[in-house]
Design an enzyme around this catalytic site. Sequence first.
Site, mmCIF file in Angstrom:
data_model
loop_
_atom_site.group_PDB
_atom_site.id
_atom_site.type_symbol
_atom_site.label_atom_id
_atom_site.label_comp_id
_atom_site.label_asym_id
_atom_site.label_seq_id
_atom_site.Cartn_x
_atom_site.Cartn_y
_atom_site.Cartn_z
ATOM 1 N N GLY A 36 0.828 -1.217 0.000
ATOM 2 C CA GLY A 36 0.000 0.000 0.000
ATOM 3 C C GLY A 36 0.856 1.258 0.000
ATOM 4 O O GLY A 36 2.088 1.192 0.055
ATOM 5 N N ASP A 50 1.650 -4.553 11.458
ATOM 6 C CA ASP A 50 1.595 -5.752 10.621
ATOM 7 C C ASP A 50 0.683 -6.745 11.336
ATOM 8 O O ASP A 50 0.915 -7.060 12.509
ATOM 9 C CB ASP A 50 3.013 -6.325 10.454
ATOM 10 C CG ASP A 50 3.051 -7.432 9.415
ATOM 11 O OD1 ASP A 50 2.148 -8.291 9.425
ATOM 12 O OD2 ASP A 50 3.983 -7.434 8.586
ATOM 13 N N SER A 76 -2.025 -11.008 -2.461
ATOM 14 C CA SER A 76 -3.003 -11.498 -3.431
ATOM 15 C C SER A 76 -2.430 -11.806 -4.814
ATOM 16 O O SER A 76 -3.121 -11.667 -5.812
ATOM 17 C CB SER A 76 -4.165 -10.508 -3.538
ATOM 18 O OG SER A 76 -3.695 -9.211 -3.787
ATOM 19 N N THR A 116 -12.758 -13.373 -2.579
ATOM 20 C CA THR A 116 -12.417 -13.350 -4.003
ATOM 21 C C THR A 116 -13.123 -14.453 -4.781
ATOM 22 O O THR A 116 -13.454 -15.512 -4.210
ATOM 23 C CB THR A 116 -10.888 -13.538 -4.164
ATOM 24 O OG1 THR A 116 -10.589 -13.812 -5.529
ATOM 25 C CG2 THR A 116 -10.356 -14.707 -3.342
ATOM 26 N N TYR A 140 -3.555 -18.857 -3.101
ATOM 27 C CA TYR A 140 -4.218 -17.600 -2.716
ATOM 28 C C TYR A 140 -5.700 -17.853 -2.409
ATOM 29 O O TYR A 140 -6.219 -17.481 -1.359
ATOM 30 C CB TYR A 140 -4.040 -16.587 -3.851
ATOM 31 C CG TYR A 140 -4.959 -15.395 -3.779
ATOM 32 C CD1 TYR A 140 -4.925 -14.530 -2.680
ATOM 33 C CD2 TYR A 140 -5.869 -15.128 -4.808
ATOM 34 C CE1 TYR A 140 -5.787 -13.426 -2.629
ATOM 35 C CE2 TYR A 140 -6.714 -14.040 -4.759
ATOM 36 C CZ TYR A 140 -6.677 -13.195 -3.657
ATOM 37 O OH TYR A 140 -7.521 -12.117 -3.600
ATOM 38 N N ASN A 169 -13.074 -9.202 -10.831
ATOM 39 C CA ASN A 169 -11.849 -8.436 -11.118
ATOM 40 C C ASN A 169 -12.053 -6.957 -10.825
ATOM 41 O O ASN A 169 -12.790 -6.287 -11.556
ATOM 42 C CB ASN A 169 -11.443 -8.607 -12.578
ATOM 43 C CG ASN A 169 -10.863 -9.977 -12.824
ATOM 44 O OD1 ASN A 169 -11.450 -10.974 -12.462
ATOM 45 N ND2 ASN A 169 -9.696 -10.028 -13.419
#
Length: 329
Positions: A36, A50, A76, A116, A140, A169
Amino acid sequence: MKLLVTGGAGYVGSHTVRALLEAGHDVTVLDNLSTGHRWALQDCELMSVDLRDALHLNQQLKGRRFDGVLHFAAKSLVGESKSNPILYYQNNVTGTANLVDAMLKAGIPRLVFSSTAAIFGNPKRDLIDEKHPKAPINVYGQTKLTVENMLESVTKSAGFSATCLRYFNAAGANNAANLGEWHDPETHLIPNALRAAAGTGQPLTLFGDDYPTPDGTCVRDYVHVDDLASAHVAAIGKMRKRGVFNTHNLGNGNGYSVKEVIAACEAAVGKEIPYKVGPRREGDPATLVASSAKARKRLNWEPKHDGIAEIAESAWRWECYRRDKLVLR
Ligand SMILES: NC(=O)c1ccc[n+]([C@@H]2O[C@H](COP(=O)([O-])OP(=O)(O)OC[C@H]3O[C@@H](n4cnc5c(N)ncnc54)[C@H](O)[C@@H]3O)[C@@H](O)[C@H]2O)c1
């Protein structure tokens, strides 16, 4: 509401932070800035933590009152998840277990989780709804499904609610064009096509043109990042009851082939984008298109940007801004 957004400095998280602020919420971002960016954050506090560091996380959440958490923080990259599965299980699964544990200790009752389409694996039917069998074909996706299962277990015992939003997506950039996608390495088709067009990226490779699709290239459902952001605002607003586990698939319900996406990028840029055809990538299903009927009904969610042309144009405006104003190349 007072909300904590993990991964809020990343692509989807930073767009959602802006939407939450616009909706009047008070937002704190928790991010380790591994993928990021500090520049993606405006008007909110950043907690540099973290999620794998449980002690630090508990210290930071102790005494803070949050009404809910939106949890974007994750690794990812499908290829990286294959070469380094432990990193993915530690970051995505252990990181989320630490987060939920800290939330329970701090009395934070609700979580929206970024899941996802990769949890479904190879599609068994044209439109993937929430009841579609879950059989991820990469590490993943396995870590994301493990987290969904973990969250469902916790909601059964702890008076805690979780909503999993499974994006297809994510694509595009915000309307003001001052926020968009910046991953390094970038594996997503649209930014890579646009960077190839601008001469700032690698030459474009199309992975396989012998799939059983109309033009032989993979078909995907591209959902505008601002539409994902509005789904998060709706989802957290809906989570009033305790002990509820919910899932929603988020896409447009329209599939576009890789060649169609490249054509949309060419139209946005106003020039041809050269590409070469490489071999298929392992773990890439031919077609992945969402049925978002449940999200449309239950969250009263309606994607506002439903065409690939609009998505490509917004991404190109961001690409130009990024190069000129942020000097990220
Ligand atoms: N982009 C997509 O098309 C897409 C599709 C489906 C699902 N998702 C999911 O959506 C979420 C956001 O995706 P994105 O594209 O914005 O990714 P991103 O890499 O841009 O953002 C992830 C953010 O999480 C932070 N982070 C990662 N691990 C962390 C840790 N251990 N502790 C604290 N912060 C950490 C990163 O620094 C980054 O800011 C991810 O969970 C991803 O799996 C994304």
